[in-house]
Structures are given as C-alpha cells and as structure tokens.
Design a protein around this motif. Structure first.
Motif, PDB file in Angstrom:
ATOM      1  N   GLU A 211       0.823  -1.210   0.000  1.00 13.25           N
ATOM      2  CA  GLU A 211       0.000   0.000   0.000  1.00 13.25           C
ATOM      3  C   GLU A 211       0.857   1.260   0.000  1.00 13.25           C
ATOM      4  O   GLU A 211       0.375   2.339  -0.368  1.00 13.25           O
ATOM      5  CB  GLU A 211      -0.952  -0.005   1.190  1.00 13.25           C
ATOM      6  CG  GLU A 211      -0.312   0.071   2.545  1.00 13.25           C
ATOM      7  CD  GLU A 211      -1.322  -0.094   3.677  1.00 13.25           C
ATOM      8  OE1 GLU A 211      -0.990   0.264   4.817  1.00 13.25           O
ATOM      9  OE2 GLU A 211      -2.442  -0.589   3.418  1.00 13.25           O
ATOM     10  N   GLN A 212       2.149   1.160   0.373  1.00 14.92           N
ATOM     11  CA  GLN A 212       3.038   2.315   0.263  1.00 14.92           C
ATOM     12  C   GLN A 212       3.290   2.690  -1.188  1.00 14.92           C
ATOM     13  O   GLN A 212       3.750   3.798  -1.476  1.00 14.92           O
ATOM     14  CB  GLN A 212       4.362   2.020   0.977  1.00 14.92           C
ATOM     15  CG  GLN A 212       4.215   1.835   2.481  1.00 14.92           C
ATOM     16  CD  GLN A 212       5.547   1.664   3.192  1.00 14.92           C
ATOM     17  OE1 GLN A 212       6.560   2.232   2.764  1.00 14.92           O
ATOM     18  NE2 GLN A 212       5.559   0.895   4.275  1.00 14.92           N
ATOM     19  N   PHE A 213       2.988   1.748  -2.081  1.00 13.90           N
ATOM     20  CA  PHE A 213       3.117   2.019  -3.515  1.00 13.90           C
ATOM     21  C   PHE A 213       1.752   2.124  -4.185  1.00 13.90           C
ATOM     22  O   PHE A 213       1.633   1.990  -5.406  1.00 13.90           O
ATOM     23  CB  PHE A 213       3.946   0.909  -4.172  1.00 13.90           C
ATOM     24  CG  PHE A 213       5.358   0.837  -3.665  1.00 13.90           C
ATOM     25  CD1 PHE A 213       6.322   1.707  -4.149  1.00 13.90           C
ATOM     26  CD2 PHE A 213       5.710  -0.083  -2.690  1.00 13.90           C
ATOM     27  CE1 PHE A 213       7.626   1.641  -3.671  1.00 13.90           C
ATOM     28  CE2 PHE A 213       7.005  -0.160  -2.206  1.00 13.90           C
ATOM     29  CZ  PHE A 213       7.975   0.711  -2.700  1.00 13.90           C
ATOM     30  N   GLY A 214       0.703   2.348  -3.388  1.00 20.86           N
ATOM     31  CA  GLY A 214      -0.632   2.544  -3.942  1.00 20.86           C
ATOM     32  C   GLY A 214      -1.327   1.274  -4.381  1.00 20.86           C
ATOM     33  O   GLY A 214      -2.245   1.331  -5.211  1.00 20.86           O
ATOM     34  N   GLU A 215      -0.912   0.104  -3.817  1.00 22.27           N
ATOM     35  CA  GLU A 215      -1.503  -1.167  -4.224  1.00 22.27           C
ATOM     36  C   GLU A 215      -1.911  -1.987  -2.995  1.00 22.27           C
ATOM     37  O   GLU A 215      -1.370  -3.063  -2.728  1.00 22.27           O
ATOM     38  CB  GLU A 215      -0.525  -1.955  -5.103  1.00 22.27           C
ATOM     39  CG  GLU A 215      -0.227  -1.256  -6.419  1.00 22.27           C
ATOM     40  CD  GLU A 215       0.726  -2.053  -7.297  1.00 22.27           C
ATOM     41  OE1 GLU A 215       0.340  -2.428  -8.418  1.00 22.27           O
ATOM     42  OE2 GLU A 215       1.872  -2.297  -6.853  1.00 22.27           O
ATOM     43  N   ALA A 216      -2.861  -1.468  -2.261  1.00 23.85           N
ATOM     44  CA  ALA A 216      -3.321  -2.161  -1.061  1.00 23.85           C
ATOM     45  C   ALA A 216      -4.075  -3.432  -1.429  1.00 23.85           C
ATOM     46  O   ALA A 216      -4.750  -3.498  -2.460  1.00 23.85           O
ATOM     47  CB  ALA A 216      -4.218  -1.236  -0.240  1.00 23.85           C
ATOM     48  N   PHE A 368      -3.282 -14.100 -10.488  1.00 24.22           N
ATOM     49  CA  PHE A 368      -2.779 -13.678  -9.190  1.00 24.22           C
ATOM     50  C   PHE A 368      -2.270 -12.231  -9.198  1.00 24.22           C
ATOM     51  O   PHE A 368      -1.666 -11.777  -8.231  1.00 24.22           O
ATOM     52  CB  PHE A 368      -1.660 -14.617  -8.736  1.00 24.22           C
ATOM     53  CG  PHE A 368      -1.952 -16.068  -9.012  1.00 24.22           C
ATOM     54  CD1 PHE A 368      -3.184 -16.618  -8.700  1.00 24.22           C
ATOM     55  CD2 PHE A 368      -1.001 -16.890  -9.624  1.00 24.22           C
ATOM     56  CE1 PHE A 368      -3.469 -17.950  -8.961  1.00 24.22           C
ATOM     57  CE2 PHE A 368      -1.275 -18.220  -9.892  1.00 24.22           C
ATOM     58  CZ  PHE A 368      -2.511 -18.753  -9.567  1.00 24.22           C
ATOM     59  N   ASP A 369      -2.529 -11.517 -10.287  1.00 29.14           N
ATOM     60  CA  ASP A 369      -2.066 -10.139 -10.446  1.00 29.14           C
ATOM     61  C   ASP A 369      -2.675  -9.237  -9.368  1.00 29.14           C
ATOM     62  O   ASP A 369      -3.878  -9.285  -9.103  1.00 29.14           O
ATOM     63  CB  ASP A 369      -2.469  -9.635 -11.836  1.00 29.14           C
ATOM     64  CG  ASP A 369      -1.727  -8.374 -12.237  1.00 29.14           C
ATOM     65  OD1 ASP A 369      -1.824  -7.371 -11.500  1.00 29.14           O
ATOM     66  OD2 ASP A 369      -1.067  -8.382 -13.291  1.00 29.14           O
ATOM     67  N   ILE A 370      -1.863  -8.397  -8.757  1.00 29.38           N
ATOM     68  CA  ILE A 370      -2.327  -7.510  -7.695  1.00 29.38           C
ATOM     69  C   ILE A 370      -3.333  -6.490  -8.192  1.00 29.38           C
ATOM     70  O   ILE A 370      -4.152  -5.966  -7.416  1.00 29.38           O
ATOM     71  CB  ILE A 370      -1.124  -6.808  -7.024  1.00 29.38           C
ATOM     72  CG1 ILE A 370      -1.535  -6.200  -5.673  1.00 29.38           C
ATOM     73  CG2 ILE A 370      -0.506  -5.758  -7.960  1.00 29.38           C
ATOM     74  CD1 ILE A 370      -0.377  -5.712  -4.835  1.00 29.38           C
ATOM     75  N   ARG A 371      -3.337  -6.222  -9.474  1.00 30.31           N
ATOM     76  CA  ARG A 371      -4.251  -5.206 -10.011  1.00 30.31           C
ATOM     77  C   ARG A 371      -5.713  -5.610  -9.922  1.00 30.31           C
ATOM     78  O   ARG A 371      -6.596  -4.772 -10.114  1.00 30.31           O
ATOM     79  CB  ARG A 371      -3.872  -4.887 -11.460  1.00 30.31           C
ATOM     80  CG  ARG A 371      -2.609  -4.049 -11.569  1.00 30.31           C
ATOM     81  CD  ARG A 371      -2.137  -3.890 -12.982  1.00 30.31           C
ATOM     82  NE  ARG A 371      -1.624  -5.145 -13.520  1.00 30.31           N
ATOM     83  CZ  ARG A 371      -1.042  -5.258 -14.705  1.00 30.31           C
ATOM     84  NH1 ARG A 371      -0.923  -4.180 -15.491  1.00 30.31           N
ATOM     85  NH2 ARG A 371      -0.583  -6.420 -15.124  1.00 30.31           N
TER      86      ARG A 371
END
Length: 394
Positions: A211-216, A368-371
């Motif tokens: 989440e520090q990189f905008g991907e919580a 499994f992509d975080i997006r």
C-alpha cells in the motif's frame, strides 16, 4: 549513511522469500533478504505440511505442477532434506452428492497431470479400511504427499546463503520507497539498503508494504489450528483430508515416519497483529478430536501432546498475490497464500526469479495479479456498457 546495495532486495523471510533468494542466486543475482523475526517463523513454519496439488483452484495447477517438479529434486537441489514423502493424498467426503464434484475436478484439463482416481463405496473401504463408515467417496492423488514445514524456509535460506545471498534476521523495515530509479529500504537499526528490484514476500504484512506504492490488498489474518498425537506404529502413509461444505467438518491428518499423527483444520483463531501472536482455540482442538472419531475411528484413544497456531493471510478470492506491480517498475509481490502456500513454495521462488530476471515467466500467473484489487475505473456515460438484466455464474 552508506547504502548496502544488491540487485534484488527481498522483504520477508518465509518460504516464498527464501526460495526466491535461492533461485535468484542461481540466476547470478546479488540478493539481500531481510526478515523482521526468524526465517519461516509464521505461516511457513507452522502449517500442516501438505505437499498437495489436488483440491487447488484450477488456475493454480500450472504453478503447482512446476513446484512439484522441484519438490521431486530435493534434497539434491538445495543440499538438505525437507522430509518430503510423495505418499499419496486422499480427499474424502461424507456427502455422496459431492462425489460428482470429485469426478468433475479429476476430469478438468488442468488436472490431467495429477492422475486422480475417484473411489467410492465398498471399493473405497476395501482400499482404505481405516476410514470411518460415514466416508462415502474420495479422490486419490498418487503423486502428492507431505513434508516438514519447520525445515523448509530455513533450508532454502541456508542454500541461498551458500549460493551467495545475504540473509539477515531480526531486521525490521521502517520505510520503503523508490528514489531516482532505485528502491531504498530503511531499517529500525538505522541502515539503508538499496536495490534495482524489490520483492515483497512479507506474508500477512505484505499489504502494509504494497500500500506504500498505492496497491493495497484487503488481507484478513487467521491462525491455523494444529495438533499432534503421541507416536504409534507407522501405518498411515497417505495424507487424508475432508472435502465438505460444512466448516467444522474440515479436518486433515498425516502420519510422520516417527509415528506421530499431525492434525489440522476446523475453527481458526484471530491473531494479534501487534504482538505477532496467534493462539490455539480450545474449541478447535475439541472439534478436531470429534471429527477424527468420524474420519479415523482407530485414533479415538490417542493423546494429543502438542497444539500450536501461526499467522496466515487470506485474500477475498482465496488466490494469492504473485507477480509484478501494476504501478512501479522493478517491484514484485508474492504473498497472501490463504493457508495453502506450502506446496507452492519452490515453484513461487523459481517463478519470481524467472520474472525478475527476464521480465516474463512461462508459468500461468495472470489470475494472481495484484491489479485485481485496484478500484474499477469510473466510466463516463459514453463509455458505460448498457445494463444487462442477466447474471453470470463464474
């Protein structure tokens, strides 16, 4: 402050991080792995030890097959024995209606390498006479088995060190950022680590970093409930697990060659993430004993000699986060394995090393992509699709 540099910096020393460090070194990278506590302390070292492919989401089987090929090469691969036994795995059910599900899974194209055999009724009890009379059917996976989870992550970490990696325990990461094309990690003891690539394998704490990189990622944490019996003569090589829609019926067991029977399943606890501790639920242990009476009646008089728990992370769709960041070049993730990551460990490490080295992987990891957890874009009225009054069952 003098920065300590490497090609790849890994945060999190569980099975995924340790295996990734090893395979990255095999590909010629300089690697630093930082672990806040001890290698394999949480989910990686306290799980059931199932090295199974059957029963997984079909989208995971390509990765699971790659991992299974690596398990077969142990201990030659890393120089240590993880007590892996390809002893077979049975997925059994009490409800006859679920036998159709077992057949459907066995017939899926993705499961063709598992060589599954569905057995029911009299044939099942002739082959596995120790099963309780309530068991109606089962699916047998001859190549699956089990290993010792307490050994896995530390063994891979030691192999990574022998291959040239720097592995440090007791190092807490305070801040992670990317500055001028380079990742910078500041630790609680005042040191600075830098690398061109960053791999986050921090398990239940993975989202705190992503989440520090905008991907919580909306992770939930649970404490698995484990128990082990006193040793008895070794006679149950096959791993047995119950397939059911009833949560309290979920139970699985394996007997190790020393004679003890390891039991898992049932109710889970809620870990204390501040103290980083998970507790055993007494009701879970009692439920395990009750369920074992149904599944393995001969075990009814055995004494439980130890119970334990750990900290596992779960995603809403029960699939892990594996792959490259959708926002930051050089950033990669492997966490959120939902209580079934142990078998995948070597495969995940190999895939991440391939992905970081080449920018791609031959293994199917798109699901499994975080997006998939990113908020859906808001479409203008001109872009919005017309409403459909139908539903789609996935």
């Amino acid at each position: 402050m003098t920065a300590q540099k490497s090609d790849v910096l890994i945060v999190g020393g569980g099975f995924m991080g340790s295996a990734s460090a090893f395979f990255l070194c095999q590909r010629g990278h300089s690697v630093t792995l930082l672990e806040r506590d001890q290698i394999g302390q949480y989910a990686s070292g306290v799980n059931f030890g199932n090295v199974r492919r059957q029963g997984r989401h079909l989208a995971q089987l390509d990765l699971a097959n790659r991992s299974w090929a690596l398990w077969k090469r142990l201990p030659q691969l890393i120089g240590e024995d993880l007590e892996f036994l390809p002893s077979g795995h049975m997925r059994v059910c009490y409800d006859e209606a679920l036998i159709d599900d077992l057949h459907a899974y066995a017939a899926a194209p993705e499961a063709r390498e598992l060589d599954l055999e569905v057995i029911a009724g009299k044939a099942l009890h002739e082959r596995f006479p120790f099963l309780g009379p309530e068991v109606r059917g089962g699916s047998y996976a001859p190549h699956d088995g089990h290993a010792n989870p307490r050994l896995a992550a530390p063994a891979f970490a030691r192999a990574a060190v022998r291959a040239g990696a720097r592995v440090e325990e007791g190092v807490e990461v305070l801040d992670v950022q990317k500055v001028a094309g380079e990742f910078q990690v500041t630790t609680a003891d005042g040191r600075l680590f830098t690398a061109a690539n960053l791999l986050i394998t921090a398990g239940a704490w993975g989202s705190k970093l992503s989440e520090q990189f905008g991907e919580a990622v909306p992770l939930e944490t649970h404490g698995p409930q484990m128990a082990v019996t006193e040793p008895v003569p070794y006679s149950l090589p096959t791993v047995i697990g119950v397939y059911t829609k009833v949560p309290e019926e979920v139970i699985y067991f394996r007997q190790i060659e020393r004679g003890n029977i390891v039991i898992g399943g049932g109710y889970r606890s809620r870990p204390d993430m501040l103290t980083r501790r998970a507790h055993v639920e007494p009701r879970s242990t009692l439920n395990q004993i009750q369920q074992m009476r149904r599944l393995l009646p001969a075990a009814v008089n055995l004494n439980i000699i130890r119970v334990w728990s750990g900290i596992e992370s779960y995603t809403p769709d029960s699939l892990p986060v594996i792959g490259a960041s959708g926002k930051v070049d050089g950033l990669f993730y492997a966490f959120g394995f939902c209580g079934h990551g142990f078998q995948l460990g070597p495969g995940v490490g190999d895939v991440m090393a391939e992905l970081i080295s080449t920018g791609q992987t031959s293994t199917h990891i798109a699901p499994f992509d975080i997006r998939r957890f990113s908020p859906a874009p808001i479409l203008s009225s001109a872009e919005s699709p017309s409403l459909q009054l139908t539903s789609k069952v996935l």
